[in-house]
Motif scaffolding. Structure first.
Motif, short mmCIF file in Angstrom:
data_model
loop_
_atom_site.label_atom_id
_atom_site.label_comp_id
_atom_site.label_asym_id
_atom_site.label_seq_id
_atom_site.Cartn_x
_atom_site.Cartn_y
_atom_site.Cartn_z
N LYS A 45 -56.44 43.97 46.88
CA LYS A 45 -56.61 45.24 47.59
C LYS A 45 -56.24 45.17 49.05
O LYS A 45 -56.31 46.17 49.75
CB LYS A 45 -58.07 45.68 47.46
N GLU A 246 -61.45 56.70 52.31
CA GLU A 246 -61.57 58.01 51.67
C GLU A 246 -62.84 57.95 50.80
O GLU A 246 -62.98 57.06 49.96
CB GLU A 246 -60.32 58.29 50.83
N THR A 249 -63.09 58.42 46.58
CA THR A 249 -62.50 57.37 45.75
C THR A 249 -62.84 55.99 46.27
O THR A 249 -62.51 55.00 45.62
CB THR A 249 -60.96 57.51 45.78
N TYR A 251 -61.32 54.66 48.49
CA TYR A 251 -59.99 54.08 48.71
C TYR A 251 -59.79 53.81 50.20
O TYR A 251 -59.99 54.69 51.04
CB TYR A 251 -58.93 55.06 48.20
N THR A 311 -48.44 55.95 48.56
CA THR A 311 -49.48 55.77 47.54
C THR A 311 -50.61 56.76 47.74
O THR A 311 -51.06 57.40 46.78
CB THR A 311 -50.04 54.33 47.59
N TYR A 312 -51.06 56.90 48.98
CA TYR A 312 -52.17 57.82 49.24
C TYR A 312 -51.77 59.26 48.88
O TYR A 312 -52.56 60.00 48.30
CB TYR A 312 -52.59 57.79 50.73
N GLY A 314 -49.44 60.12 46.75
CA GLY A 314 -49.32 60.13 45.29
C GLY A 314 -50.67 60.28 44.60
O GLY A 314 -50.79 60.92 43.56
N LYS A 315 -51.69 59.69 45.17
CA LYS A 315 -53.04 59.76 44.60
C LYS A 315 -53.75 61.07 44.94
O LYS A 315 -54.89 61.28 44.55
CB LYS A 315 -53.90 58.60 45.12
N LEU A 317 -54.71 62.05 47.93
CA LEU A 317 -55.75 61.90 48.95
C LEU A 317 -55.44 62.66 50.24
O LEU A 317 -56.33 62.94 51.04
CB LEU A 317 -55.94 60.41 49.30
#
Ligand code: ADP
Length: 449
Positions: A45, A246, A249, A251, A311-312, A314-315, A317
């Motif tokens: 991570k 976040e 999540t 995240y 990525t963020y 895409g998710k 967020l």
């Protein structure tokens, strides 16, 4: 069905894999034991990168840096609580660890900065990918090329001592089947305890309501294992909360986004801190806001330079908008306030002088390239700075600071390197530098016994 080897490595995060590769290359037979169904631990991570000063890659990029600066800034960031011997070893061996990775096909030649560092010394993959997955897949390739055995879904439940030295470990698989592995040396690289709420609140009752960014396996089982054979601990209440998480999540929004130029704004549409101050300071300034949250704001240019941002988005967020006014509208922030704040910051970028909060790093370009993005964030439990006491040979020390023979530890399971606040990019450096050292030392010990 018992097994035997020279060195058992407990845990397959960055520290364990680096240690296993190095011990193997120094002639030891190695078995890795990993309790989860997958390898990589929390290292998977990790997002920002690996700090090191006076590296070949910095030199190639024309970045002037000094080990002494790195040492002093880490010590200051750690509130002068860092163990000076461990920190010296860390700073001194960081460039060699960057080269060690490079020799293994893991190149970190793309430079940025993190909070508390004065120059670009955070080494990242050239693709802009997050460092963790890149590192673990590269290390695993080396593990596989060497034919090193990895036992997944298997926990080490006991370290067996005989006549004052390591004799074996007991392991248990997911079906409850126990096995004994006789070994000359053990390297404990089991990571931290940031996902063990009970253990976190035992040391820090004030962190009871915080989310954690950690993987499920970060339970501190290695600390318990080692305490059972007399190991000492240090700084157990030094638990880092990361400022930009976040909350729905859990995240983590990488510090490299701020390193690439992002700012933090409040619900009032105002900046409130030097975004690249150390994690403890930035976290505390968010907690002190009336809403106890903030937004990280970035533009398209930051996205193109950092894959994490994609990525963020895409998710789902991030809130995305074509203009700052539209973004403000979507966040229920006063548009005039937000526009003024960003214009003011852009002026500071131009003059390379932040008159409001004294930010000096990561002021790379004005935030003016649509789309604009914002992610609502607040602090979350991220890293346990404290842990098992070791010396610079990664030998585990008992509660009287005596060496426990044949037992080594590296990575987040140990305490001392980071003191009272870990600098972003220093965890990856820690696990690789001390992982290599643990592999070296354990292999040499096994050869002698
Ligand atoms: P580091 O960053 O220090 O390398 P990580 O969290 O990346 O630490 O990796 C630690 C690994 O150790 C994780 O994959 C975790 O599942 C594993 N682990 C923890 N406790 C045990 C145990 N008792 N037996 C085997 N593996 C363990």
């Amino acid at each position: 069905d018992d097994k035997s080897c020279d060195v058992v490595v407990v845990g397959s995060g960055g520290a364990g894999l680096a240690a296993a590769i190095e011990a193997h290359d120094k002639g030891a037979s190695v078995i890795i034991v990993e309790k989860m169904p997958i390898t990589g631990g929390n290292t998977n991570k990790a997002s920002a990168g690996m700090n090191a000063a006076e590296t070949r890659f910095q030199q190639q990029a024309g970045i002037i840096d000094h080990k002494e600066w790195f040492y002093n800034e880490t010590l200051k960031g750690g509130k002068n609580k860092n163990n000076p011997q461990l920190l010296h070893y860390f700073v001194e061996h960081a460039p060699a660890a960057i080269d060690w990775l490079d020799e293994k096909g893991i190149q970190l030649n793309n430079l940025t900065t993190t909070g508390g560092m004065s120059v670009d010394r955070t080494h990242r993959p050239s693709s802009g990918a997050a460092v963790g997955g890149f590192l673990i897949s590269g290390l695993l390739k080396n593990i596989n090329d060497r034919g090193i055995e990895v036992m997944l879904d298997t926990s080490v439940t006991e370290i067996e001592m005989k006549d004052g030295r390591v004799n074996a470990v007991m392991v248990c698989d997911e079906e409850g089947t126990e096995q004994r592995i006789s070994t000359k040396a053990v390297i404990v690289a089991t990571g931290g305890f940031g996902a063990n709420a009970q253990m976190v609140t035992h040391y820090r009752p004030d962190l009871a309501d915080f989310v954690t960014t950690n993987h499920k396996g970060a339970t501190g089982s290695g600390i318990a294992l080692l305490q059972k054979i007399g190991a000492g601990t240090v700084d157990m209440n030094e638990i880092q909360i990361h400022p930009t998480v976040e909350q729905n999540t859990a995240y983590l929004i990488s510090e490299s986004i701020r390193g690439g130029g992002a700012i933090l704004i409040s619900q009032q549409g105002k900046r409130f801190v030097n975004e690249l101050d150390t994690r403890d300071k930035v976290s505390n300034s968010i907690i002190a806001l009336p809403e106890h949250y903030a937004y990280i704001l970035f533009d398209e240019q930051i996205c193109t330079q950092n894959k994490a941002a994609e990525t963020y988005i895409g998710k789902g967020l991030a809130v995305q908008a074509a203009t700052l006014a539209e973004l403000a509208d979507k966040l229920a922030i006063d548009p005039e306030s937000l526009i003024n704040t960003v214009e003011r910051y852009n002026q500071y970028v131009k003059q390379q002088h932040d008159e409001d909060f004294g930010r000096t790093t990561g002021m790379r370009h004005p935030l003016n390239q649509p789309s604009f993005y914002a992610i609502q964030i607040a602090p979350g439990i991220h890293h346990t700075m404290g842990g098992i006491t070791i010396n610079t040979n990664t030998e585990v020390l008992d509660t009287n600071a005596q060496i426990i023979k044949g037992v080594y530890a590296a990575g987040e399971v140990t305490g001392g390197v980071h003191g009272g606040n870990r600098i972003g990019g220093n965890a990856i450096a820690d696990i690789i530098i001390f992982g290599i050292q643990a592999g070296d030392q354990a292999a040499a010990y096994a050869k002698k016994h």
